[in-house]
Design a protein around this motif. Structure first.
Motif, mmCIF file in Angstrom:
data_model
loop_
_atom_site.group_PDB
_atom_site.id
_atom_site.type_symbol
_atom_site.label_atom_id
_atom_site.label_comp_id
_atom_site.label_asym_id
_atom_site.label_seq_id
_atom_site.Cartn_x
_atom_site.Cartn_y
_atom_site.Cartn_z
ATOM 1 N N SER A 134 0.822 -1.213 0.000
ATOM 2 C CA SER A 134 0.000 0.000 0.000
ATOM 3 C C SER A 134 0.856 1.263 0.000
ATOM 4 O O SER A 134 0.413 2.328 -0.432
ATOM 5 C CB SER A 134 -0.942 0.008 1.209
ATOM 6 O OG SER A 134 -0.196 -0.032 2.419
ATOM 7 N N GLN A 135 2.100 1.168 0.469
ATOM 8 C CA GLN A 135 3.041 2.274 0.390
ATOM 9 C C GLN A 135 4.443 1.692 0.311
ATOM 10 O O GLN A 135 4.668 0.511 0.593
ATOM 11 C CB GLN A 135 2.894 3.212 1.598
ATOM 12 C CG GLN A 135 3.048 2.534 2.943
ATOM 13 C CD GLN A 135 2.564 3.391 4.096
ATOM 14 O OE1 GLN A 135 1.368 3.623 4.253
ATOM 15 N NE2 GLN A 135 3.518 3.886 4.898
ATOM 16 N N SER A 136 5.396 2.518 -0.083
ATOM 17 C CA SER A 136 6.753 2.005 -0.277
ATOM 18 C C SER A 136 7.612 2.097 0.978
ATOM 19 O O SER A 136 8.604 1.374 1.099
ATOM 20 C CB SER A 136 7.438 2.767 -1.421
ATOM 21 O OG SER A 136 7.444 4.160 -1.156
ATOM 22 N N ASN A 137 7.253 2.975 1.912
ATOM 23 C CA ASN A 137 8.030 3.156 3.145
ATOM 24 C C ASN A 137 7.112 3.035 4.358
ATOM 25 O O ASN A 137 5.996 3.567 4.355
ATOM 26 C CB ASN A 137 8.717 4.524 3.156
ATOM 27 C CG ASN A 137 9.693 4.689 1.999
ATOM 28 O OD1 ASN A 137 10.593 3.883 1.814
ATOM 29 N ND2 ASN A 137 9.492 5.738 1.208
ATOM 30 N N TYR A 138 7.623 2.359 5.389
ATOM 31 C CA TYR A 138 6.872 2.204 6.641
ATOM 32 C C TYR A 138 7.793 2.553 7.809
ATOM 33 O O TYR A 138 8.961 2.149 7.831
ATOM 34 C CB TYR A 138 6.385 0.762 6.810
ATOM 35 C CG TYR A 138 5.368 0.323 5.777
ATOM 36 C CD1 TYR A 138 4.010 0.399 6.034
ATOM 37 C CD2 TYR A 138 5.786 -0.175 4.542
ATOM 38 C CE1 TYR A 138 3.075 -0.007 5.095
ATOM 39 C CE2 TYR A 138 4.863 -0.586 3.597
ATOM 40 C CZ TYR A 138 3.501 -0.500 3.876
ATOM 41 O OH TYR A 138 2.590 -0.901 2.944
ATOM 42 N N ARG A 139 7.237 3.298 8.749
ATOM 43 C CA ARG A 139 7.983 3.591 9.975
ATOM 44 C C ARG A 139 7.272 2.882 11.117
ATOM 45 O O ARG A 139 6.070 3.058 11.321
ATOM 46 C CB ARG A 139 8.063 5.091 10.224
ATOM 47 C CG ARG A 139 9.051 5.441 11.314
ATOM 48 C CD ARG A 139 9.656 6.831 11.180
ATOM 49 N NE ARG A 139 11.047 6.843 11.647
ATOM 50 C CZ ARG A 139 12.080 7.023 10.878
ATOM 51 N NH1 ARG A 139 11.917 7.224 9.591
ATOM 52 N NH2 ARG A 139 13.311 7.008 11.372
ATOM 53 N N ILE A 140 8.040 2.067 11.820
ATOM 54 C CA ILE A 140 7.484 1.208 12.861
ATOM 55 C C ILE A 140 8.213 1.495 14.165
ATOM 56 O O ILE A 140 9.448 1.596 14.200
ATOM 57 C CB ILE A 140 7.636 -0.284 12.476
ATOM 58 C CG1 ILE A 140 6.943 -0.560 11.145
ATOM 59 C CG2 ILE A 140 7.090 -1.193 13.563
ATOM 60 C CD1 ILE A 140 7.309 -1.893 10.532
ATOM 61 N N GLN A 141 7.458 1.634 15.233
ATOM 62 C CA GLN A 141 8.045 1.835 16.559
ATOM 63 C C GLN A 141 7.760 0.611 17.426
ATOM 64 O O GLN A 141 6.644 0.076 17.417
ATOM 65 C CB GLN A 141 7.458 3.087 17.235
ATOM 66 C CG GLN A 141 7.869 4.376 16.536
ATOM 67 C CD GLN A 141 7.365 5.609 17.270
ATOM 68 O OE1 GLN A 141 6.335 5.576 17.943
ATOM 69 N NE2 GLN A 141 8.100 6.704 17.154
ATOM 70 N N VAL A 142 8.790 0.175 18.146
ATOM 71 C CA VAL A 142 8.640 -1.006 18.991
ATOM 72 C C VAL A 142 9.458 -0.805 20.276
ATOM 73 O O VAL A 142 10.592 -0.309 20.241
ATOM 74 C CB VAL A 142 9.087 -2.273 18.236
ATOM 75 C CG1 VAL A 142 10.502 -2.158 17.720
ATOM 76 C CG2 VAL A 142 8.928 -3.500 19.103
ATOM 77 N N ALA A 143 8.857 -1.155 21.405
ATOM 78 C CA ALA A 143 9.560 -1.044 22.687
ATOM 79 C C ALA A 143 10.654 -2.095 22.772
ATOM 80 O O ALA A 143 10.501 -3.206 22.259
ATOM 81 C CB ALA A 143 8.573 -1.208 23.841
ATOM 82 N N GLU A 144 11.739 -1.746 23.413
ATOM 83 C CA GLU A 144 12.884 -2.652 23.451
ATOM 84 C C GLU A 144 12.604 -3.918 24.254
ATOM 85 O O GLU A 144 13.300 -4.926 24.079
ATOM 86 C CB GLU A 144 14.101 -1.933 24.021
ATOM 87 C CG GLU A 144 13.921 -1.491 25.463
ATOM 88 C CD GLU A 144 15.183 -0.849 26.037
ATOM 89 O OE1 GLU A 144 16.287 -1.162 25.543
ATOM 90 O OE2 GLU A 144 15.073 -0.044 26.975
#
Length: 277
Positions: A176-186
């Motif tokens: 659906s898009q070419s770039n994704y930004r994902i946040q995840v807790a350590e």
């Protein structure tokens, strides 16, 4: 002789429509044949009458064509022949037309439109936009039509043609898009799903089935489902050791076409280090 004379007899055709034979006359006296005889040659010009109708080489054809045939391309591996056995052109001419039976209106065209004697018929694509395998049902991928031979607008012969489409790999997988930004807790648990992103492919059948894999430095800390996609945590994440990752999620179809999605993964720091006094 009680054998009828046929203008289409190969021997008569070879002689240009003439039939030649010999007659012997022998003198007979009191049922006794005398020695005297005479031979004469008789040549008959056999006039042709319209006693044959056109015939197709087969009453039914079933063929499969690739969906990527373009405008005016001839249907491959397909041979239609019509034959009128009358010996002269005035009697062996006919017209050829194409008639829709099911889902083939305006899709194909034939050449030539007139024939005589033995004629090879070519079927071409007239509307290539209709040749799309990636539709909902098999019925939409099947086209049926008749090729008809007529004389004076009277149908004398026909053959039915059933055409099936064969799919090709003409679509790339698409995210659906070419770039994704994902946040995840350590401190996220192992095997946790942190993103359910996946691709789609407009090809129907095997070419629309996708296989997923991860690439990039640090990709060993994450994993994806080969069949479903998504992004999972595989190893311990430590903000103090690495604060972000840049990976690629690849979707590849069974025809070898593939598309990448760029994943920018930010690790969120949690208060996991206590000060000792």
């Amino acid at each position: 002789s009680d054998i009828p004379i046929d203008r289409e007899n190969p021997e008569i055709i070879e002689n240009g429509g003439y039939y030649t034979f010999f007659v012997r006359a022998t003198e007979v006296y009191k049922n006794q044949t005398l020695g005297e005889s005479s031979i004469t040659t008789i040549t008959i010009n056999v006039r042709d009458i319209d006693d044959n109708i056109p015939e197709f080489n087969k009453p039914y054809f079933n063929l499969t064509i690739p969906e990527n045939l373009e405008q005016d391309m001839v249907l491959p591996k397909f041979s239609v022949e019509v034959h009128d056995r009358d010996g002269i052109a005035e009697n062996n001419r006919y017209n050829l037309t194409i008639s829709n039976v099911e889902n083939a209106e305006g899709l194909f065209d034939i050449s030539p439109k007139q024939g005589h004697g033995r004629t090879q018929v070519i079927v071409k694509v007239k509307n290539s936009s209709r040749l799309d395998y990636d539709v909902k049902s098999e019925e939409e991928r099947t086209f049926i039509f008749d090729i008809i031979a007529t004389v004076n607008f009277i149908m004398l012969a026909k053959t039915r043609v059933e055409v099936h489409l064969e799919g090709i790999n003409d679509h790339f997988p698409a995210f659906s898009q070419s770039n994704y930004r994902i946040q995840v807790a350590e401190n996220v648990e192992f095997n946790s799903l942190i993103s359910n992103l996946s691709a789609s492919d407009n090809d129907v059948g095997i070419y629309g089935q996708l296989h997923y894999l991860l690439r990039g430095f640090g990709s060993e800390n994450f994993q994806t489902s080969a069949k479903e996609g998504g992004l999972y945590v595989k190893n311990n994440l430590d903000y103090e050791l690495q604060k972000s990752y840049s990976l690629s999620l690849i979707a590849r179809d069974f025809g070898g076409r593939e598309t990448n999605a760029n994943l920018f993964i930010d690790i969120i720091d949690v208060n996991d280090n206590c000060e000792h006094r």
